[in-house]
Design a protein around this motif. Structure first.
Motif, PDB file in Angstrom:
ATOM      1  N   UNK A 128      12.123   7.704  12.259  1.00 26.08           N
ATOM      2  CA  UNK A 128      10.917   7.564  13.052  1.00 26.08           C
ATOM      3  C   UNK A 128      10.549   6.138  13.378  1.00 26.08           C
ATOM      4  N   UNK A 129      11.458   5.186  13.163  1.00 26.94           N
ATOM      5  CA  UNK A 129      11.159   3.781  13.433  1.00 26.94           C
ATOM      6  C   UNK A 129      11.384   3.402  14.886  1.00 26.94           C
ATOM      7  N   UNK A 130      12.092   4.251  15.635  1.00 31.65           N
ATOM      8  CA  UNK A 130      12.383   3.940  17.030  1.00 31.65           C
ATOM      9  C   UNK A 130      11.583   4.836  17.974  1.00 31.65           C
ATOM     10  N   UNK A 131      10.643   5.588  17.423  1.00 31.89           N
ATOM     11  CA  UNK A 131       9.877   6.538  18.225  1.00 31.89           C
ATOM     12  C   UNK A 131       8.667   5.894  18.871  1.00 31.89           C
ATOM     13  N   UNK A 132       8.189   6.520  19.927  1.00 31.82           N
ATOM     14  CA  UNK A 132       6.949   6.078  20.550  1.00 31.82           C
ATOM     15  C   UNK A 132       5.807   6.189  19.549  1.00 31.82           C
ATOM     16  N   UNK A 133       5.863   7.245  18.733  1.00 29.35           N
ATOM     17  CA  UNK A 133       4.901   7.414  17.652  1.00 29.35           C
ATOM     18  C   UNK A 133       5.599   7.004  16.363  1.00 29.35           C
ATOM     19  N   UNK A 134       5.289   5.824  15.859  1.00 31.67           N
ATOM     20  CA  UNK A 134       5.953   5.302  14.677  1.00 31.67           C
ATOM     21  C   UNK A 134       5.774   6.248  13.491  1.00 31.67           C
ATOM     22  N   UNK A 142       5.339   4.694   3.140  1.00 27.62           N
ATOM     23  CA  UNK A 142       4.223   5.395   3.769  1.00 27.62           C
ATOM     24  C   UNK A 142       4.350   5.342   5.290  1.00 27.62           C
ATOM     25  N   UNK A 143       5.594   5.375   5.766  1.00 30.13           N
ATOM     26  CA  UNK A 143       5.828   5.284   7.203  1.00 30.13           C
ATOM     27  C   UNK A 143       5.194   6.457   7.936  1.00 30.13           C
ATOM     28  N   UNK A 144       5.064   7.589   7.258  1.00 29.52           N
ATOM     29  CA  UNK A 144       4.469   8.749   7.901  1.00 29.52           C
ATOM     30  C   UNK A 144       2.987   8.893   7.641  1.00 29.52           C
ATOM     31  N   UNK A 145       2.412   7.997   6.847  1.00 28.29           N
ATOM     32  CA  UNK A 145       0.985   8.087   6.550  1.00 28.29           C
ATOM     33  C   UNK A 145       0.166   7.782   7.798  1.00 28.29           C
ATOM     34  N   UNK A 146      -0.922   8.479   7.954  1.00 24.77           N
ATOM     35  CA  UNK A 146      -1.821   8.302   9.096  1.00 24.77           C
ATOM     36  C   UNK A 146      -1.065   8.462  10.413  1.00 24.77           C
ATOM     37  N   UNK A 147      -0.056   9.312  10.405  1.00 25.70           N
ATOM     38  CA  UNK A 147       0.774   9.443  11.600  1.00 25.70           C
ATOM     39  C   UNK A 147      -0.020  10.042  12.751  1.00 25.70           C
ATOM     40  N   UNK A 148       0.304   9.611  13.941  1.00 32.07           N
ATOM     41  CA  UNK A 148      -0.321  10.120  15.154  1.00 32.07           C
ATOM     42  C   UNK A 148       0.783  10.723  16.009  1.00 32.07           C
TER      43      UNK A 148
END
Length: 450
Positions: free
Chosen positions: A130-136, A181-187
């Motif tokens: 998920x590091x290259x996504x529009x939504x990190x 916590x790359x997915x924390x507070x994900x949008x």
């Protein structure tokens, strides 16, 4: 064998170009077969004699090699992952992509990235994490990548190299999400759509919402909008049964997609994401809807690639039309909360890239090891045959074993001894340093300690 990741994404190309090179799911398998012949153009003649439906795995191998490939196609990216010995793979792949989608090469090439070897590995790891996504940090891309791998596997397009790459890719994604916590507070895109709707309508609970399609993205959007308790939630889908099931999950209703032109005016919010290759909502239909609504605002989100809603709709007054790219600025607002985890995730990825490249480097000497084993086995068989003949003549078994061991030792030592005798200078010094390691008994074998 060389690894290559080639494609375009939301960083390098506008939506108008991305939708032109998107792959419908039912075209990916035949596309993979065509891509293989793009790497090996002379395979086309050989493959013409094959029955229809043949996959990459059953096409004739060339020079003992078979190319491997997978295609990842989402609203934000179209990527080809390749393992091939074709040194012109980049040019062949771009040319093939251009021809397959009828997009001129000079129009496509400036937006294409081609990442070889470790760069391709790093890119796959970052995409899955998920590091290259529009939504990190978003998680949907991992499922899409897994689906792409399943499709490639079903097409017979995967082999040792890409299988290993993708298995490690999934493991890295799991490690990144588990240790950071790359997915924390994900949008997500869905959450961003709701946030944007709230900017246009003070209270979503007073609005009627229409979802067009019944895929994963629509399901995610419906989940987020349903949490706002809209006045009405309706699903329109080509397959009535699937649309009804999705609507029932959120206490909504379904309607036939054919009723869309006559009922579009009923809805304040329209979210569309189908697999249609052509727009399903035209300018005329929206003009009629706006007129019937007496110019009450209409909020429309088109998450499909290619687009479901004609772009001209965005020019109408009282219509707020947003595409996938338009949502980018919304989702970036939540990215700041996740940046602290990026450095940690990148460190994990760099370590795993190094590990994979060590494996890949080790694979390069496999043919040499096989050749050595084959040569040694040939000597063993020859000496064993001689020993069996001696035993058949009635010779003393102890003498036969002694002769067998001496003969094998002499043959195994002949190559290194000959190389030392012929070498000189630095070459001899290198051999003198290397040979003791090559012939040192392994612990637990050949009389070594157990």
């Amino acid at each position: 064998m060389q690894l290559l990741a080639i494609g375009i994404n939301h960083h390098t190309a506008p939506l108008a170009l991305r939708e032109r090179v998107a792959f419908p799911l039912d075209r990916i398998k035949p596309a993979l077969q065509m891509l293989r012949t793009a790497w090996y153009p002379h395979a086309a003649d050989a493959s013409r004699d094959e029955p229809r439906g043949e996959t990459l795995a059953t096409l004739p191998a060339l020079d003992g090699q078979t190319a491997e490939a997978a295609i990842l196609s989402t609203c934000n990216r179209t990527e080809l992952y390749c393992a091939t010995d074709d040194h012109a793979a980049r040019e062949h792949a771009i040319g093939w992509l251009s021809q397959f989608h009828n997009v001129p090469v000079d129009e496509l090439a400036p937006h294409v990235y081609a990442l070889p070897q470790s760069e391709a590995v790093r890119h796959a790891f970052r995409v899955a994490s998920g590091l290259d996504s529009m939504v990190l940090g978003e998680t949907q891309i991992l499922g899409q990548l897994k689906e792409a791998v399943r499709t490639a596997s079903d097409a017979g397009a995967l082999g040792t190299y890409l299988n290993q790459l993708f298995q490690r890719t999934f493991a890295v994604a799991k490690e990144v999400r588990g240790q950071t916590e790359i997915g924390a507070h994900s949008v997500s895109m869905a959450a961003a759509a709701v946030r944007l709707a709230q900017r246009i309508f003070d209270n979503v609970s007073k609005q009627k919402v229409l979802f067009i399609g019944a895929g994963e993205m629509i399901e995610l959007c419906a989940t987020h909008f349903a949490a706002q308790n809209p006045r009405e939630l309706v699903v329109a889908n080509r397959t009535a049964e699937r649309g009804s099931k999705l609507a029932e999950r959120f206490n909504g209703r379904s309607m036939p997609l054919a009723d869309l032109p006559s009922r579009l005016h009923e809805f304040d919010i329209v979210v569309s994401c189908t697999a249609s290759t052509l727009p399903i909502i035209g300018l005329g239909a929206v003009e009629s809807a706006v007129k019937a609504r007496r110019h009450r605002p209409m909020f429309m989100i088109d998450l499909a690639v290619p687009r479901d809603i004609e772009s001209e709709v965005g020019q109408l007054e009282d219509v707020f039309l947003y595409t996938v790219d338009d949502l980018g600025s919304i989702v970036r607002e939540g990215n700041a909360m996740r940046q602290a985890a990026v450095a940690q995730a990148e460190a994990i990825i760099e370590t795993r890239v190094a590990n994979f490249m060590q494996w890949l480097d080790a694979r390069s000497i496999v043919p040499v090891i096989r050749q050595l084993h084959g040569h040694a086995d040939a000597m063993r068989i020859a000496e064993l045959d001689r020993a069996q003949k001696m035993l058949a003549r009635g010779e003393d078994p102890s003498a036969v074993l002694e002769a067998l061991s001496v003969a094998l030792t002499n043959k195994f030592m002949h190559g290194p001894t000959h190389a030392l005798n012929r070498a000189a200078g630095d070459r001899r010094d290198q051999l003198v340093e290397l040979l003791p390691d090559m012939f040192r008994p392994t612990e637990g074998r050949y009389g070594g300690h157990r």
